[in-house]
Design a protein around this motif. Structure first.
Motif, PDB file in Angstrom:
ATOM      1  N   LEU A   7       3.710 -13.218   0.555  1.00 47.80           N
ATOM      2  CA  LEU A   7       2.918 -12.169   0.115  1.00 47.80           C
ATOM      3  C   LEU A   7       2.348 -12.316  -1.005  1.00 47.80           C
ATOM      4  CD1 LEU A   7       1.458  -9.350   0.451  1.00 47.80           C
ATOM      5  CD2 LEU A   7       3.672  -8.585   0.192  1.00 47.80           C
ATOM      6  N   ASP A   8       1.167 -12.500  -1.754  1.00 40.57           N
ATOM      7  CA  ASP A   8       1.208 -12.502  -3.024  1.00 40.57           C
ATOM      8  C   ASP A   8       2.019 -11.454  -3.755  1.00 40.57           C
ATOM      9  OD1 ASP A   8      -1.335 -13.527  -5.315  1.00 40.57           O
ATOM     10  OD2 ASP A   8      -1.611 -11.821  -5.231  1.00 40.57           O
ATOM     11  N   GLU A   9       2.147 -11.896  -4.582  1.00 32.37           N
ATOM     12  CA  GLU A   9       2.504 -10.828  -6.073  1.00 32.37           C
ATOM     13  C   GLU A   9       2.215  -9.530  -6.433  1.00 32.37           C
ATOM     14  OE1 GLU A   9       1.783 -13.954  -9.807  1.00 32.37           O
ATOM     15  OE2 GLU A   9       3.980 -13.226  -8.735  1.00 32.37           O
ATOM     16  N   SER A  10       1.152 -10.272  -6.153  1.00 30.89           N
ATOM     17  CA  SER A  10      -0.296  -8.647  -7.002  1.00 30.89           C
ATOM     18  C   SER A  10       0.961  -7.398  -6.081  1.00 30.89           C
ATOM     19  CB  SER A  10      -1.476  -9.011  -6.935  1.00 30.89           C
ATOM     20  OG  SER A  10      -2.181  -8.697  -5.180  1.00 30.89           O
ATOM     21  N   ALA A  11       1.046  -7.805  -5.037  1.00 31.98           N
ATOM     22  CA  ALA A  11       0.748  -6.707  -3.687  1.00 31.98           C
ATOM     23  C   ALA A  11       2.916  -5.471  -4.261  1.00 31.98           C
ATOM     24  CB  ALA A  11       2.069  -7.257  -2.814  1.00 31.98           C
ATOM     25  N   VAL A  12       3.278  -7.064  -5.412  1.00 30.41           N
ATOM     26  CA  VAL A  12       4.608  -5.589  -6.061  1.00 30.41           C
ATOM     27  C   VAL A  12       4.331  -4.607  -6.931  1.00 30.41           C
ATOM     28  CG1 VAL A  12       6.874  -6.751  -6.921  1.00 30.41           C
ATOM     29  CG2 VAL A  12       5.886  -8.086  -4.673  1.00 30.41           C
ATOM     30  N   GLY A  13       5.331  -4.231  -6.942  1.00 30.91           N
ATOM     31  CA  GLY A  13       5.204  -2.557  -8.083  1.00 30.91           C
ATOM     32  C   GLY A  13       3.721  -1.765  -7.452  1.00 30.91           C
ATOM     33  N   GLN A  14       2.692  -1.781  -6.301  1.00 28.42           N
ATOM     34  CA  GLN A  14       1.667  -1.172  -5.327  1.00 28.42           C
ATOM     35  C   GLN A  14       2.595  -0.184  -5.022  1.00 28.42           C
ATOM     36  OE1 GLN A  14      -2.360  -2.310  -5.399  1.00 28.42           O
ATOM     37  NE2 GLN A  14      -1.624  -4.226  -4.956  1.00 28.42           N
ATOM     38  N   ALA A  15       1.993   0.914  -5.214  1.00 30.29           N
ATOM     39  CA  ALA A  15       3.044   2.281  -4.316  1.00 30.29           C
ATOM     40  C   ALA A  15       3.027   2.139  -2.382  1.00 30.29           C
ATOM     41  CB  ALA A  15       2.542   3.375  -4.674  1.00 30.29           C
ATOM     42  N   THR A  16       0.984   1.486  -2.354  1.00 30.57           N
ATOM     43  CA  THR A  16       1.507   0.852  -1.081  1.00 30.57           C
ATOM     44  C   THR A  16      -0.008  -0.087  -0.820  1.00 30.57           C
ATOM     45  OG1 THR A  16      -0.749   2.592  -0.816  1.00 30.57           O
ATOM     46  CG2 THR A  16       1.315   2.679  -0.102  1.00 30.57           C
ATOM     47  N   ILE A  17       0.341  -0.334   0.169  1.00 33.09           N
ATOM     48  CA  ILE A  17      -0.986  -1.943   0.516  1.00 33.09           C
ATOM     49  C   ILE A  17      -1.512  -1.804   1.631  1.00 33.09           C
ATOM     50  CG2 ILE A  17      -0.324  -3.779  -1.266  1.00 33.09           C
ATOM     51  CD1 ILE A  17       0.825  -5.363   0.860  1.00 33.09           C
ATOM     52  N   LEU A  18      -2.745  -2.007   1.789  1.00 36.58           N
ATOM     53  CA  LEU A  18      -3.375  -2.069   3.201  1.00 36.58           C
ATOM     54  C   LEU A  18      -3.174  -3.317   4.105  1.00 36.58           C
ATOM     55  CD1 LEU A  18      -4.135   0.583   1.703  1.00 36.58           C
ATOM     56  CD2 LEU A  18      -5.832   0.653   4.326  1.00 36.58           C
ATOM     57  N   VAL A  19      -2.975  -3.816   4.683  1.00 32.00           N
ATOM     58  CA  VAL A  19      -2.722  -5.182   5.621  1.00 32.00           C
ATOM     59  C   VAL A  19      -3.507  -4.692   7.430  1.00 32.00           C
ATOM     60  CG1 VAL A  19      -1.208  -5.668   4.620  1.00 32.00           C
ATOM     61  CG2 VAL A  19      -0.511  -4.929   6.830  1.00 32.00           C
ATOM     62  N   SER A  20      -3.801  -5.592   7.953  1.00 32.81           N
ATOM     63  CA  SER A  20      -4.923  -5.281   9.412  1.00 32.81           C
ATOM     64  C   SER A  20      -3.495  -4.818  10.207  1.00 32.81           C
ATOM     65  CB  SER A  20      -4.942  -6.697   9.822  1.00 32.81           C
ATOM     66  OG  SER A  20      -5.508  -6.733  10.984  1.00 32.81           O
ATOM     67  N   GLY A  21      -4.093  -3.708  11.084  1.00 35.31           N
ATOM     68  CA  GLY A  21      -3.555  -3.031  12.180  1.00 35.31           C
ATOM     69  C   GLY A  21      -3.021  -3.931  13.258  1.00 35.31           C
ATOM     70  N   GLY A  22      -3.951  -5.129  13.020  1.00 36.48           N
ATOM     71  CA  GLY A  22      -3.645  -5.943  14.669  1.00 36.48           C
ATOM     72  C   GLY A  22      -4.899  -6.013  16.186  1.00 36.48           C
ATOM     73  N   ARG A  23      -6.077  -5.217  14.807  1.00 38.84           N
ATOM     74  CA  ARG A  23      -6.858  -5.542  15.677  1.00 38.84           C
ATOM     75  C   ARG A  23      -8.316  -5.179  14.860  1.00 38.84           C
ATOM     76  NH1 ARG A  23      -9.982  -0.814  16.404  1.00 38.84           N
ATOM     77  NH2 ARG A  23      -8.775   1.217  16.770  1.00 38.84           N
ATOM     78  N   ARG A  24      -9.867  -5.665  14.414  1.00 38.67           N
ATOM     79  CA  ARG A  24     -10.769  -5.077  13.683  1.00 38.67           C
ATOM     80  C   ARG A  24     -10.888  -4.005  13.476  1.00 38.67           C
ATOM     81  NH1 ARG A  24     -13.942 -10.015  16.407  1.00 38.67           N
ATOM     82  NH2 ARG A  24     -12.707 -11.998  15.807  1.00 38.67           N
ATOM     83  N   GLY A  25     -11.049  -3.066  12.662  1.00 38.31           N
ATOM     84  CA  GLY A  25     -11.307  -1.971  12.617  1.00 38.31           C
ATOM     85  C   GLY A  25     -10.104  -1.025  12.343  1.00 38.31           C
ATOM     86  N   LEU A  26      -8.797  -2.033  12.099  1.00 34.86           N
ATOM     87  CA  LEU A  26      -7.869  -0.855  11.850  1.00 34.86           C
ATOM     88  C   LEU A  26      -6.890  -1.638  11.114  1.00 34.86           C
ATOM     89  CD1 LEU A  26      -6.328   1.395  13.234  1.00 34.86           C
ATOM     90  CD2 LEU A  26      -4.922   0.058  13.930  1.00 34.86           C
ATOM     91  N   ASP A  27      -6.548  -1.134   9.480  1.00 39.49           N
ATOM     92  CA  ASP A  27      -5.996  -1.157   8.510  1.00 39.49           C
ATOM     93  C   ASP A  27      -4.502   0.034   8.459  1.00 39.49           C
ATOM     94  OD1 ASP A  27      -7.222  -3.423   8.199  1.00 39.49           O
ATOM     95  OD2 ASP A  27      -7.777  -2.924   6.023  1.00 39.49           O
TER      96      ASP A  27
END
Length: 170
Positions: free
Chosen positions: A121-141
């Motif tokens: 995971l890119d280190e820019s994610a660390v320190g953020q309260a939340t991030i978004l990643v794919s939910g397992g299909r196009r159109g869902l995070d």
């Protein structure tokens, strides 16, 4: 944060629910003509692209791995190879990525993969309260705490992204 909604279930949301991890679903209308799945998600959801992460499957010296970077930048192939102790990395064959993860391109989630890959995971994610990643299909995070993502998938963090970085949360 809310838990998954039954109508939106994917292996990624099932993995989060089974682990008892709080998350928020962010569905959006996918446009098949979109040039970039990740930027499409950020734009459709009205979010800072540095907070929305894409999961890219790479081949590092014959082993598949996942690089998770902000959609606002690119994956540094040399950096991910070095982090994983390899000499060189290349984007994985799309068919191989689909078979390994169980997800279609543009919907590959770091969570709930058919055969989990080592993940960075890119280190820019660390320190953020939340991030978004794919939910397992196009159109869902999926929005979640990056520390929970790291814990669930056994990811390491390192500077593997290029381009704009997210500012840490206050």
């Amino acid at each position: 944060m809310a838990r998954k909604q039954a109508s939106q279930g994917t292996p990624a949301t099932a993995a989060l629910a089974a682990a008892g991890v709080p998350f928020v679903l962010h569905p959006y209308s996918h446009d098949p003509s979109a040039a970039s799945y990740g930027m499409e998600a950020a734009d459709a959801l009205g979010l800072d692209p540095a907070k929305v992460f894409k999961t890219l499957v790479v081949d590092v010296d014959g082993r598949l791995a996942a690089g998770i970077v902000p959609v606002s930048g690119s994956l540094d192939l040399k950096a991910i190879a070095a982090v994983l102790g390899g000499k060189k990395a290349a984007m994985a064959d799309p068919a191989m990525a689909r078979r390994r993860t169980g997800y279609v391109l543009g919907g590959i989630s770091p969570l709930g993969q058919r055969q989990p890959c080592p993940a960075v995971l890119d280190e820019s994610a660390v320190g953020q309260a939340t991030i978004l990643v794919s939910g397992g299909r196009r159109g869902l995070d999926i929005e979640l705490d990056p520390a929970e993502l790291i814990r669930l998938i056994g990811a390491v963090t390192a500077r593997i992204g290029t381009g704009p970085k997210a500012a840490p949360a206050p």
